[in-house]
Every structure is written in C-alpha cells, then in structure tokens.
Design an enzyme around this catalytic site. Sequence first.
Site, PDB file in Angstrom:
ATOM      1  N   GLY A 153      51.722  42.030  45.448  1.00  0.00           N
ATOM      2  CA  GLY A 153      51.865  43.394  44.975  1.00  0.00           C
ATOM      3  C   GLY A 153      52.571  43.435  43.634  1.00  0.00           C
ATOM      4  O   GLY A 153      52.760  42.410  42.971  1.00  0.00           O
ATOM      5  N   TRP A 191      48.088  34.683  42.404  1.00  0.00           N
ATOM      6  CA  TRP A 191      47.246  35.209  41.333  1.00  0.00           C
ATOM      7  C   TRP A 191      48.188  35.983  40.422  1.00  0.00           C
ATOM      8  O   TRP A 191      48.770  36.992  40.824  1.00  0.00           O
ATOM      9  CB  TRP A 191      46.153  36.114  41.902  1.00  0.00           C
ATOM     10  CG  TRP A 191      45.175  36.591  40.867  1.00  0.00           C
ATOM     11  CD1 TRP A 191      44.060  35.950  40.432  1.00  0.00           C
ATOM     12  CD2 TRP A 191      45.228  37.830  40.139  1.00  0.00           C
ATOM     13  NE1 TRP A 191      43.415  36.700  39.482  1.00  0.00           N
ATOM     14  CE2 TRP A 191      44.109  37.869  39.286  1.00  0.00           C
ATOM     15  CE3 TRP A 191      46.113  38.912  40.128  1.00  0.00           C
ATOM     16  CZ2 TRP A 191      43.848  38.936  38.432  1.00  0.00           C
ATOM     17  CZ3 TRP A 191      45.858  39.979  39.286  1.00  0.00           C
ATOM     18  CH2 TRP A 191      44.730  39.985  38.449  1.00  0.00           C
ATOM     19  N   LYS A 239      27.576  38.802  38.429  1.00  0.00           N
ATOM     20  CA  LYS A 239      27.652  37.488  39.066  1.00  0.00           C
ATOM     21  C   LYS A 239      27.645  36.373  38.025  1.00  0.00           C
ATOM     22  O   LYS A 239      28.385  35.402  38.128  1.00  0.00           O
ATOM     23  CB  LYS A 239      26.485  37.307  40.034  1.00  0.00           C
ATOM     24  CG  LYS A 239      26.618  38.073  41.317  1.00  0.00           C
ATOM     25  CD  LYS A 239      27.726  37.497  42.182  1.00  0.00           C
ATOM     26  CE  LYS A 239      28.227  38.506  43.186  1.00  0.00           C
ATOM     27  NZ  LYS A 239      29.084  39.561  42.630  1.00  0.00           N
ATOM     28  N   CYS A 249      46.662  37.128  45.793  1.00  0.00           N
ATOM     29  CA  CYS A 249      47.725  36.247  46.278  1.00  0.00           C
ATOM     30  C   CYS A 249      47.617  36.075  47.789  1.00  0.00           C
ATOM     31  O   CYS A 249      47.053  36.906  48.493  1.00  0.00           O
ATOM     32  CB  CYS A 249      49.120  36.750  45.930  1.00  0.00           C
ATOM     33  SG  CYS A 249      49.439  37.038  44.193  1.00  0.00           S
ATOM     34  N   LYS A 253      39.945  37.077  45.277  1.00  0.00           N
ATOM     35  CA  LYS A 253      38.972  37.731  46.136  1.00  0.00           C
ATOM     36  C   LYS A 253      39.233  39.218  46.313  1.00  0.00           C
ATOM     37  O   LYS A 253      38.335  40.035  46.172  1.00  0.00           O
ATOM     38  CB  LYS A 253      38.964  37.043  47.505  1.00  0.00           C
ATOM     39  CG  LYS A 253      37.982  37.648  48.502  1.00  0.00           C
ATOM     40  CD  LYS A 253      36.557  37.524  48.010  1.00  0.00           C
ATOM     41  CE  LYS A 253      35.553  38.084  48.991  1.00  0.00           C
ATOM     42  NZ  LYS A 253      34.201  38.127  48.425  1.00  0.00           N
ATOM     43  N   ARG A 269      42.381  33.761  47.581  1.00  0.00           N
ATOM     44  CA  ARG A 269      43.077  34.976  47.164  1.00  0.00           C
ATOM     45  C   ARG A 269      43.877  34.774  45.883  1.00  0.00           C
ATOM     46  O   ARG A 269      44.375  35.743  45.294  1.00  0.00           O
ATOM     47  CB  ARG A 269      44.014  35.452  48.281  1.00  0.00           C
ATOM     48  CG  ARG A 269      43.308  35.846  49.553  1.00  0.00           C
ATOM     49  CD  ARG A 269      44.299  36.264  50.621  1.00  0.00           C
ATOM     50  NE  ARG A 269      45.009  37.463  50.234  1.00  0.00           N
ATOM     51  CZ  ARG A 269      44.662  38.701  50.587  1.00  0.00           C
ATOM     52  NH1 ARG A 269      43.589  38.887  51.318  1.00  0.00           N
ATOM     53  NH2 ARG A 269      45.371  39.736  50.199  1.00  0.00           N
TER      54      ARG A 269
END
Length: 611
Positions: free
Chosen positions: A104, A74, A488, A2, A606, A27
Amino acid sequence: MCGIVAYIGEKPARDLLLEGLKRLEYRGYDSAGIALLNGGLQLAKTAGRVRVLEEQVESDDRFSGCMGIAHTRWATHGEPSDRNAHPHRDDAERGHGIVIVHNGIIENYEALKTYLSDHGHVFTSDTDTEVLAHLIGHFYKGDIEASVRQALKEVTGAYAIAVMCAEEPGVLIAARKGSPLMIGVGSNEYIVASDASAIVAHTNRAIELDDDTIARLTTDSFRTSDLENVTITPQMRELEVDLEQIELGKYPHYMLKEIHEQPGAVRRCLKGRLAASEGRVVLGGLAEFAREFGRTGRVVFLGQGTALHAGMIAAHLVEDLAKIPSRADFASEFRYRNPIIEDGTVVVAISQSGETADTHAALREASRKGARTLGLVNVVGSTITRDSDAGVYLRVGPEIGVASTKAFLGQVTASVMLAVWLGRRRFLSPSDASTILEHLETVPDHIESVLRQSDQIASVVSKYVQRENWLFLGRGVNYPVAMEGALKLKEISYIHAEGMPAAEMKHGPIALIDEGMPVVVVATRSSQYEKVRSNIEEVRTRGGHVIAVATEGDESISRICEDVFYVPDVPEPLQPLLTVVPLQLLAYHAALLRGHDVDKPRNLAKSVTVE
C-alpha cells in the site's frame, strides 16, 4: 501489488516463508526480504528476485525459528535497492526490535517522518513503510497490538501489514485497509498472506480481513478487532484454489499455461448458466435484482488495462443486444470527475483480483451517488465482491501471469451472458438469444483450434519482432480487441504498440506508417468488413505489412495481407473471444524471441492495489 507472507506456529518458518514468496513473486519482484525471531531479530533483504534472498539465508542457522514475516516488493516509494527492500524496522539504536512488511501507500508519510525526525528518529531508507515502523516504535509501551492500533489511527492511505516485535516473540500482528490481506487457519498455526496462493499448500481455511481490522495472532489463538479495539467476529471460508491450479505443470511459463487453459476457463464460466435452446441465461448472483435491472436506464463499465478493454466490449454488447445506453470508463478517471449518476444507472466493476484500487474506489463513489453496483470478478470473497450489490464470478481459476489472458476471456464471456440476460428483459427475442447462446457453447472448442496455430504465429512474429513500432486496428466490437493486442505486446515484449479504431488511423496515426511497419488488423467477417478491407489497402499503399486476423474460409483476405491467422466463424458479438487469442500468442512469442521474462515483465505487477 507486492506480496506479504507471515507465519506463526510450530513449523520451521524460513522454508515456508520462502516458498510463499515464490508463489507471490508475480505480485512484485524488485526486491525481497525476510525477518525471523530466533533469540532476537534476524533480518535479511536484497534487491532482485526471491532466489537471491534464498541464496543468502538458506544455510544460515540464524534464520531458524517458528515465527517470521517476508515480502516481495513492487516499488512505489524509493527505488529498488537493498535498503528500500522490506521488512523495515524501527530505530536500530533506540528501538524495540519492531519489524514490518507493508503493501500500500502511506499518503501522509512525509508529515509523519518530519514529526518523528524531530523526536530523534533516524531513517535509513526512502520508503513510506519505514516511517510506519518508526511510528509503531514511537508509541510502543510493551504492547505491540496497542502500538500498531495507535499508529494506524495517525495514518492516511492504504495498507496491509504484518508486524513482529522482538520484545513480544509470541505475537504476530496483521492489519488491513484498502489492500488485501487474509489469514490461513491451520492447526496451531496461522499464515498471513496477500493472497491465497501462499496459503493453499498448508490449509484451505482462511479469513479475509476487512478494512480497519487488526488481528492479533499467537500459536493457539487469534483475535480480530477494529481501530477502537472493539472485537470483530470474522467470517471463515474455504479457499477455492488448489495447489495444482497454481503450479506450472508441463508449461515453461504461466502466461502460456493460462492461454492454453482458456477453453476450460470459458467452459467453467458457462457451466450451469445457459439454457441455450430456451434463449435463457441463469445468473444467480443477479436474481435478486432481475426486475430492477429490466428497468435499467444506463450501464457504466469500470476497469483498468485489460479489464477496461473487456468493459468496452461489454458496453458494445449491452447496447447492441439489450438496447441500453452503455459506456466504459477508466475507473481511475471516473471517481475524480464527479460523475453524473442518474436514477436507473447500473455501474459494473470489472477486475480479475477484485482488489484493483482504482476500480474499487470508483465503485464506492458510484454507490455513494445511488447507483446499483455489480462486480465481474474472478476471486471469491475479494473486496469488490463484498462491496457490490450483486455480481457474476468469472470462475476461470487463479491467474498468475502478469499479462492477463484467461481472465480477459472470462470477463468477455460473462459480459456476453450479462448482455443476453439484460436483452431478454428488454427487446431481445428468444430465437435471437438462442442463436447467440448456442454459438457461445461452441466457443471453447473453437479456441482450441486457434491454439493449434501457435507455431505458425511464432514463425510470423519472427519476421517482424525487431520492429519497434506496431499498430493494431479493429472496428466495432473488435476495436477493443486491437487495444488489448497492443497492450499485450507492450507489456511483455516492450515493443511500442498502439491499438485504435481502424478509421481513426486516417486522422493522424497513418503518418507513422513506413516501409515494413507491422500493422495487425482484426478483419473478420462482420458488419464493417468492407470498411476494414479499405483500411488494409490504405496501410499497404504506404508500405505497411499487414498481419490479419480473419474468418476461416475467407481466402480473399490473404491476397491483400502479408500474413493471416484464421479463426472460426461465429456471430459478431462472440468474435472477441476468438480474435484475441492469436494476439495473445503473438505477444508471447515476441517476448520470447526478444529474450524477455514473460511472467515477470519489467515495472509491472499482477494486481494494482494502490492508486
């Protein structure tokens, strides 16, 4: 995980906040929202990307004003949707116009929600964040800072928050515990953000908030205090990120940009740290403990995902070059296993961001048990660096792409230096160390030569990209490279891929191989080269199509493989720095060919700052 950006100052806030969200979108990009104070609370939020939010508010005059908060999400609690998007507010019917953005997890939100529901609060989302907004409103008696402080004393979990109240339009509150948050300090303005990318366009001075810290910001002042309202004097630092580093430039994707930045990233990581002719590594961050590390009895590397794969390589190198028992472990499992920490144990936390929640928690557990702790981290001033006894900065520059590339090379480069540094304090001779370090200095040029194969790699990938199951095989120090190549491919192309030691294939996974299945094998000249060739024959016998990563000049490998990507010949400990590069490009081209968003893969963000 986030992205938060908040602003209080003299500039119009809307465009600044939207720009910040775009820089933070890596993010999280499930949903986005913005709230401004402009003659009252103005709030907009939506599922989808930041551009959807921007279309909603860019010509809406209500969203003007010089103070606001914004968020890109996120999802943890509650599916991605308009109603679960941040910001969240207190009770719309009986509230005070309190609005919050949060990174969080509030672990005791269900108990708090029950308490608040019993006191008449009505909830409109499935999120833990809305519970915190209502809790702050429940305690509000005219002082938003006091009500935030009182609410946070009731909270269990991790948070980084920014809070505004319509009844106090000149005050912005920020607080943090376990999730990163910083405050950019400008002229009569403050920008609160979850990382520096949302700040650097406006100021290069920032304060990193520590855990259990609350900041009260107005246009011309700030105060930081703990949960008991004791004033804290924060440390100001200059950001080591500039705007050019976080722009795409000539590249279509951040991932491709960062793959091509790897030669420069490795050079920066090495700069000033090698005296190759003397077989000496200079790691200033470890100097204080040099004598103690020479007596190290065991080294444990902790990480998650790509960082764990770097840790596996690091453990191999430390055992090989320094003759110290070493292992790599999932940080998320380490702390819950009641790990045994003997005297002389060194625990190394590997993290690009320095904020990975599992890794940080495991590091603290190791420290409590008496281990000496190190950080291999890219972000200066991050939580893991502050909580480690010593460490090595990667210095590879900001990494925006969700699928880590140049940070991995930085982690492996730092691991090589650490292994040689430890080895010279043990049994590694100056001449052997010199040989490794002299070759290490050539690695950036070798990476550039591998990058020139990108078109060939794309052509090979096009033959297999519709296959939904791949295997990646390697041995020794290249086994973690196979793991990283598979990760990946999974992350950005959504192809199912498994990485494993080549010999493990015969113990079950060989049953997966059918006619035409792509099997990627790291088959460079090494101590186990002939064994790897045997593994390739086993794959071919069962109809698999082998794509090999091999050493330049090894023409014989092409006779037993469908396709070969060549890398320059370097000593075995350095091979992962080259063998991983074709696999990064393989994954990138596979994702493009399948039509996926390379920089924003589904379900991923990320930096994982929640457990």
